[in-house]
Design a protein around this motif. Structure first.
Motif, PDB file in Angstrom:
ATOM      1  N   GLY B 228      42.961  31.926  44.986  1.00 18.56           N
ATOM      2  CA  GLY B 228      43.993  31.996  43.952  1.00 18.56           C
ATOM      3  C   GLY B 228      44.837  33.254  44.016  1.00 18.56           C
ATOM      4  O   GLY B 228      45.392  33.685  43.005  1.00 18.56           O
ATOM      5  N   ILE B 230      43.979  36.392  44.432  1.00 13.64           N
ATOM      6  CA  ILE B 230      43.485  37.686  43.945  1.00 13.64           C
ATOM      7  C   ILE B 230      42.308  38.251  44.729  1.00 13.64           C
ATOM      8  O   ILE B 230      42.028  39.441  44.642  1.00 13.64           O
ATOM      9  N   ASP B 233      35.170  37.277  44.129  1.00 13.57           N
ATOM     10  CA  ASP B 233      34.345  38.001  43.162  1.00 13.57           C
ATOM     11  C   ASP B 233      33.401  38.974  43.876  1.00 13.57           C
ATOM     12  O   ASP B 233      33.187  40.088  43.424  1.00 13.57           O
ATOM     13  N   ARG B 253      38.493  40.900  44.725  1.00 10.61           N
ATOM     14  CA  ARG B 253      39.486  40.966  43.649  1.00 10.61           C
ATOM     15  C   ARG B 253      39.262  42.214  42.799  1.00 10.61           C
ATOM     16  O   ARG B 253      38.161  42.792  42.806  1.00 10.61           O
ATOM     17  N   PRO B 254      40.273  42.632  42.033  1.00  9.19           N
ATOM     18  CA  PRO B 254      40.046  43.716  41.076  1.00  9.19           C
ATOM     19  C   PRO B 254      38.898  43.325  40.148  1.00  9.19           C
ATOM     20  O   PRO B 254      38.858  42.196  39.652  1.00  9.19           O
ATOM     21  N   GLY B 255      37.962  44.224  39.969  1.00  9.87           N
ATOM     22  CA  GLY B 255      36.784  43.909  39.166  1.00  9.87           C
ATOM     23  C   GLY B 255      35.681  43.253  39.969  1.00  9.87           C
ATOM     24  O   GLY B 255      34.586  43.061  39.463  1.00  9.87           O
ATOM     25  N   GLY B 256      35.984  42.877  41.214  1.00 10.46           N
ATOM     26  CA  GLY B 256      34.971  42.305  42.091  1.00 10.46           C
ATOM     27  C   GLY B 256      34.092  43.398  42.692  1.00 10.46           C
ATOM     28  O   GLY B 256      34.250  44.584  42.373  1.00 10.46           O
ATOM     29  N   ASN B 257      33.162  42.978  43.552  1.00 13.24           N
ATOM     30  CA  ASN B 257      32.190  43.927  44.096  1.00 13.24           C
ATOM     31  C   ASN B 257      31.969  43.725  45.588  1.00 13.24           C
ATOM     32  O   ASN B 257      31.919  42.588  46.056  1.00 13.24           O
ATOM     33  N   SER B 277      42.061  49.685  43.599  1.00 11.24           N
ATOM     34  CA  SER B 277      41.537  48.340  43.890  1.00 11.24           C
ATOM     35  C   SER B 277      40.619  47.860  42.759  1.00 11.24           C
ATOM     36  O   SER B 277      40.433  46.656  42.583  1.00 11.24           O
TER      37      SER B 277
END
Lengths: 338, 338
Positions: B228, B230, B233, B253-257, B277
């Protein structure tokens, strides 16, 4: 209107400039009730970041809505609003996951030390209070728009949990708000690293249980002494220098976490060192929008009072003195009233 | 006894050396039932890490206890045991928090490609099975001692959760075990980055839902297309080069790991890039000991079969060919039978 313009390092002026106008249907114009000077504003002020052409300053604000674009329907002229330094549409894929500071349509605020401000993405950015807050609550709400939201994010990124031990590196406004956040999130022990008496005092008032005055590896040694030899569960890095990042990483135990919210300047993390430390690391501009409703409630209910980080209040016209006082560490944070 | 010794890059030999002896009361000696060659063994083999003086090799093992020191009471001679490549007392402050690979008394295994091995910290390191496993289960148990435990850690460090999207960078044995782990932890979509047909096939068998053959920024573009716009996850970085780390960080994605388990070689992470990031990053030697009981159960019950990563089995005497086949990517991973 009157607005702050930086011309060169150390050269901050208030000037008459054209007032802002609605540019997009998602914009709003607010009349600033309070704004302030951020630690990050000091980077160009000190010449540590290029200034370039003269430009406006400021990204923290609370105010009253003056005018809204046609697509802004959830706030109305006359309402008191709080917003984040990073605007967000609150509908994109990143916003929906709670990472509004990485909104695909993000625009960073940069003109807030002024009488009026244009807020892009106003629909997704501004949160109105039910009524106009009393004057004593305004500093706390202003803090929520950046430093308190950022301290909150630092504590979450550092995975502060009930019963944990948290270290806060940096005794600026963000670090002090990080102490508040760590306490609210249930940290049992909160170690503030600070060598300034007034800031130590505020840290203790906000919930710090220990003060460490040493820095660098001496500071790390003290942290290890206080944490059974292994380091802290959570470390909030609220400065952004190579030294503070090293201090933060070395203060965390294996399996612990560092949340870093000071914009890094010339920081590189060695992959192998990070690997063997087993420390988790997350930073970034705080997704303040996600926390706004909760943090506004905590301030309005009197549960937290992050407004205390403002130990100097000046009229906007004296913004230059506001920067100078922070630069010389005479003030933690300057609130400006337009 | 017969043991593997590296003399120089590309020069791996089996030699007669003195058998190991109990040195400390916390030691055990095991007779190796199976051992193997690790991707990390290829660094010195390829001359990418200094070899120094000739020395033994190998850190993965399953075997039968021959002898125990006086303080080793929970395993007995004759029992079949699995242990981690990182030994741990399982009682220190780090062990108690589940970070046994940072045990304050840790010793890394380094002599396992041999007939007999001394296990330091045996009491806290070895886990015995109820009975001797059948031969077909031995490869899976051997995988648990390192690559499967490491893939598991990568997935946990990358915070794979039910319903999430996971990307696996690296199609070696650890990356393939990372696919197993992501599936077991409930990832809905698992994207394996691989350009080798046999490894793609195994990744799909292990639960990958998509294969991306592009690398670097082209690979990142494909990942964004699949997520999508971004990013994912969770990203499991299972290589350890600057390129693979960049690819991993840019795929989240931003907030992912990103969980990174390939030992980093000349990797530096730019602080400001990581900051903006908003990607969380945790790496390290996997705390395999924490996972051993669970992973052993999953193998013995036939629920997972990480032993399939061994696509070449050789007698210990042919260890040189085992290294060569992996170096030339003819084999994913070589199992050795002493």
């Amino acid at each position: 209107m009157r607005a702050t313009v930086i011309h060169a390092p150390g050269d901050i002026r208030v000037e008459d400039v054209p007032g802002p106008r609605i540019v997009k249907p998602t914009d709003a114009i607010i009349r600033t009730v309070a704004t302030c000077v951020c630690g990050s504003d000091l980077w160009p002020y000190r010449g540590l970041e290029p200034v370039g052409d003269p430009h406006p300053m400021g990204h923290e604000y609370v105010g009253v809505v003056e005018e809204t674009g046609s697509e802004v329907t959830h706030v109305k002229p006359g309402q008191f609003v709080v917003g984040s330094f990073a605007t967000s549409d609150n509908t994109c894929a990143n916003c929906r996951k709670g990472w509004q500071s990485s909104c695909l349509n993000r625009e960073f605020m940069s003109t807030c030390q002024a009488e009026y401000v244009r807020i892009p993405n106003a629909h997704g950015t501004l949160v109105a209070t039910d009524e106009h807050p009393s004057g004593d609550l305004v500093p706390g709400l202003l803090a929520v728009s950046d430093v308190m939201g950022t301290g909150w994010y630092a504590a979450l990124a550092a995975e502060v949990k009930p019963g944990s031990t948290a270290v806060v590196v940096g005794d600026g406004a963000v670090g002090l708000c990080g102490v508040i956040a760590a306490k609210e999130l249930g940290a049992e022990r909160i170690i503030a690293m600070s060598r300034h008496e007034s800031r130590q005092k505020l840290a203790l008032e906000f919930g710090a249980t220990d003060i460490v005055t040493e820095r660098g590896e001496d500071g790390v040694t003290r942290i290890k002494d206080l944490t059974g030899g292994i380091g802290a569960d959570s470390v909030l890095e609220c400065v952004g220098t190579a030294q503070s990042m090293r201090q933060a990483l070395h203060s965390a135990r294996p399996g612990g976490n560092v949340g870093f919210v000071g914009v890094p300047h010339e920081v590189a993390v060695d992959g192998q060192e990070l690997f063997f430390s087993q420390v988790g690391l997350r930073g970034g501009p705080a997704p303040v929008r996600r926390y706004l409703p909760d943090l506004i409630d905590r301030v309005l209910s009197g549960h937290i009072n992050p407004g205390k980080v403002f130990d100097l209040t000046l009229p906007l016209d004296q913004v230059a003195e506001g920067y100078k006082a922070m630069d010389e560490r005479r003030a933690i944070k300057t609130l400006l009233t337009p």
